[in-house]
Write a protein that holds these residues in place. Sequence first.
Motif, PDB file in Angstrom:
ATOM      1  N   GLU A   2      58.175 -20.958 -24.292  1.00  0.00           N
ATOM      2  CA  GLU A   2      57.271 -20.290 -23.365  1.00  0.00           C
ATOM      3  C   GLU A   2      57.806 -20.266 -21.935  1.00  0.00           C
ATOM      4  O   GLU A   2      57.516 -19.338 -21.179  1.00  0.00           O
ATOM      5  CB  GLU A   2      55.900 -20.966 -23.397  1.00  0.00           C
ATOM      6  N   THR A   3      58.580 -21.285 -21.560  1.00  0.00           N
ATOM      7  CA  THR A   3      59.010 -21.359 -20.166  1.00  0.00           C
ATOM      8  C   THR A   3      60.487 -21.031 -19.986  1.00  0.00           C
ATOM      9  O   THR A   3      60.926 -20.798 -18.856  1.00  0.00           O
ATOM     10  CB  THR A   3      58.781 -22.775 -19.604  1.00  0.00           C
TER      11      THR A   3
ATOM     12  N   GLN B 236      62.739 -23.154 -20.193  1.00  0.00           N
ATOM     13  CA  GLN B 236      63.401 -24.356 -19.685  1.00  0.00           C
ATOM     14  C   GLN B 236      63.755 -25.275 -20.840  1.00  0.00           C
ATOM     15  O   GLN B 236      62.929 -25.512 -21.719  1.00  0.00           O
ATOM     16  CB  GLN B 236      62.457 -25.139 -18.754  1.00  0.00           C
TER      17      GLN B 236
ATOM     18  N   CYS C 241      61.635 -31.571 -18.536  1.00  0.00           N
ATOM     19  CA  CYS C 241      62.484 -30.411 -18.233  1.00  0.00           C
ATOM     20  C   CYS C 241      63.111 -30.694 -16.884  1.00  0.00           C
ATOM     21  O   CYS C 241      62.370 -30.877 -15.919  1.00  0.00           O
ATOM     22  CB  CYS C 241      61.684 -29.145 -18.039  1.00  0.00           C
TER      23      CYS C 241
ATOM     24  N   VAL D 193      53.251 -26.647 -20.444  1.00  0.00           N
ATOM     25  CA  VAL D 193      53.614 -25.350 -19.864  1.00  0.00           C
ATOM     26  C   VAL D 193      53.018 -25.231 -18.456  1.00  0.00           C
ATOM     27  O   VAL D 193      53.676 -24.754 -17.523  1.00  0.00           O
ATOM     28  CB  VAL D 193      53.121 -24.200 -20.773  1.00  0.00           C
ATOM     29  N   GLU D 194      51.806 -25.728 -18.316  1.00  0.00           N
ATOM     30  CA  GLU D 194      51.140 -25.672 -17.005  1.00  0.00           C
ATOM     31  C   GLU D 194      51.912 -26.479 -15.959  1.00  0.00           C
ATOM     32  O   GLU D 194      52.078 -26.051 -14.818  1.00  0.00           O
ATOM     33  CB  GLU D 194      49.733 -26.244 -17.158  1.00  0.00           C
TER      34      GLU D 194
ATOM     35  N   VAL E  80      55.131 -27.074 -15.946  1.00  0.00           N
ATOM     36  CA  VAL E  80      56.350 -26.336 -15.580  1.00  0.00           C
ATOM     37  C   VAL E  80      56.008 -25.219 -14.593  1.00  0.00           C
ATOM     38  O   VAL E  80      56.737 -24.976 -13.626  1.00  0.00           O
ATOM     39  CB  VAL E  80      57.050 -25.759 -16.830  1.00  0.00           C
ATOM     40  N   LYS E  81      54.879 -24.553 -14.834  1.00  0.00           N
ATOM     41  CA  LYS E  81      54.508 -23.459 -13.941  1.00  0.00           C
ATOM     42  C   LYS E  81      54.095 -23.972 -12.567  1.00  0.00           C
ATOM     43  O   LYS E  81      54.264 -23.292 -11.556  1.00  0.00           O
ATOM     44  CB  LYS E  81      53.357 -22.665 -14.561  1.00  0.00           C
ATOM     45  N   ARG E  82      53.556 -25.165 -12.549  1.00  0.00           N
ATOM     46  CA  ARG E  82      53.081 -25.731 -11.297  1.00  0.00           C
ATOM     47  C   ARG E  82      54.230 -26.223 -10.427  1.00  0.00           C
ATOM     48  O   ARG E  82      54.185 -26.139  -9.206  1.00  0.00           O
ATOM     49  CB  ARG E  82      52.152 -26.897 -11.640  1.00  0.00           C
TER      50      ARG E  82
ATOM     51  N   PRO F  10      57.862 -25.433 -10.673  1.00  0.00           N
ATOM     52  CA  PRO F  10      59.071 -24.804 -11.245  1.00  0.00           C
ATOM     53  C   PRO F  10      60.357 -25.349 -10.635  1.00  0.00           C
ATOM     54  O   PRO F  10      61.379 -25.466 -11.321  1.00  0.00           O
ATOM     55  CB  PRO F  10      58.875 -23.322 -10.923  1.00  0.00           C
ATOM     56  N   GLU F  11      60.285 -25.712  -9.366  1.00  0.00           N
ATOM     57  CA  GLU F  11      61.495 -26.169  -8.673  1.00  0.00           C
ATOM     58  C   GLU F  11      62.012 -27.477  -9.285  1.00  0.00           C
ATOM     59  O   GLU F  11      63.213 -27.672  -9.446  1.00  0.00           O
ATOM     60  CB  GLU F  11      61.142 -26.380  -7.192  1.00  0.00           C
TER      61      GLU F  11
ATOM     62  N   GLN G 283      63.488 -26.986 -12.785  1.00  0.00           N
ATOM     63  CA  GLN G 283      64.817 -26.366 -12.786  1.00  0.00           C
ATOM     64  C   GLN G 283      65.864 -27.192 -12.068  1.00  0.00           C
ATOM     65  O   GLN G 283      67.001 -26.787 -11.947  1.00  0.00           O
ATOM     66  CB  GLN G 283      64.731 -24.983 -12.123  1.00  0.00           C
TER      67      GLN G 283
END
Lengths: 158, 158
Positions: free
Chosen positions: B87-88, B90, B110, B146-147, B149-151, B153-154, B157
Amino acid sequence: MTTTTQNPETSPSLIAESLFLQELVRQIRAFDHYGFYRSWSDELVLSPFIIAKKKRREISLEGDVDPTTKMRILCFYRAIASLIEKETGQLCQVVVDLNHEGFGWVLIWCGRLMVVTRTLRDAHRFGFETMESLAEQGKNLTASGVEMVKRFPEVAQF
Amino acid sequence: MTTTTQNPETSPSLIAESLFLQELVRQIRAFDHYGFYRSWSDELVLSPFIIAKKKRREISLEGDVDPTTKMRILCFYRAIASLIEKETGQLCQVVVDLNHEGFGWVLIWCGRLMVVTRTLRDAHRFGFETMESLAEQGKNLTASGVEMVKRFPEVAQF
């Protein structure tokens, strides 16, 4: 236990100067439930961490990682976690996950932030060339961990 | 292996509807190097995850966690990691660190972001009341990962 009698060029002053080495001694002594190390000097307690390259290569990679080596790895990373905790005020957790081949992960995290991640290989041979390099590697890992917490405080406090 | 013959009220349609259950089946089959499960239906492959409460209480907490139970725990969290990855985009890593008392950590991360952390207790008794609750817990953990990762992202990654 094989290398405790080698106590090379370590000067007590190195330990007196290095916060990391002091913390490492504290971690090792914390596990010393039977007071085995009570009469040992700090240098002697740290001496198994110092293994010359040639000697290290002679350590067999067959079979499971020696429990005392595992304990040494854990103490090394716990000392780092403890210093990060002291400097940032954030609680740190440590996991050392080794498979029987001496391969695995070391993870230190605060909240949802991974402050130190390392893959280990040949963990049987965990050791440092000199006391100076032990002190320096510990210090550098601590510094990079502290930097991570300062960079992403929101994640560390999550 | 004790519970594989109990194949209760599971309907094939539940698996067809649940992305998580499908991924879980895929993870289990990925470990099936000798094709032991090849002729088994997906429901049968998943059935050892379903253990009624009463039955679960009967599982002894003495001694090490059963290797097949450990594998089941790993597959459960790998399925979550794999769905988060899909989904992400990552890459996710999973570590299950259990001591011999069945107590420990499950970590999925991640980059430098811990997307799922759980402490396990009594891992000997790992199981779910119904297939529905297995599907739901997997789905919820995936969604919360997933939430995260979205919150951040920096950090994911990093």
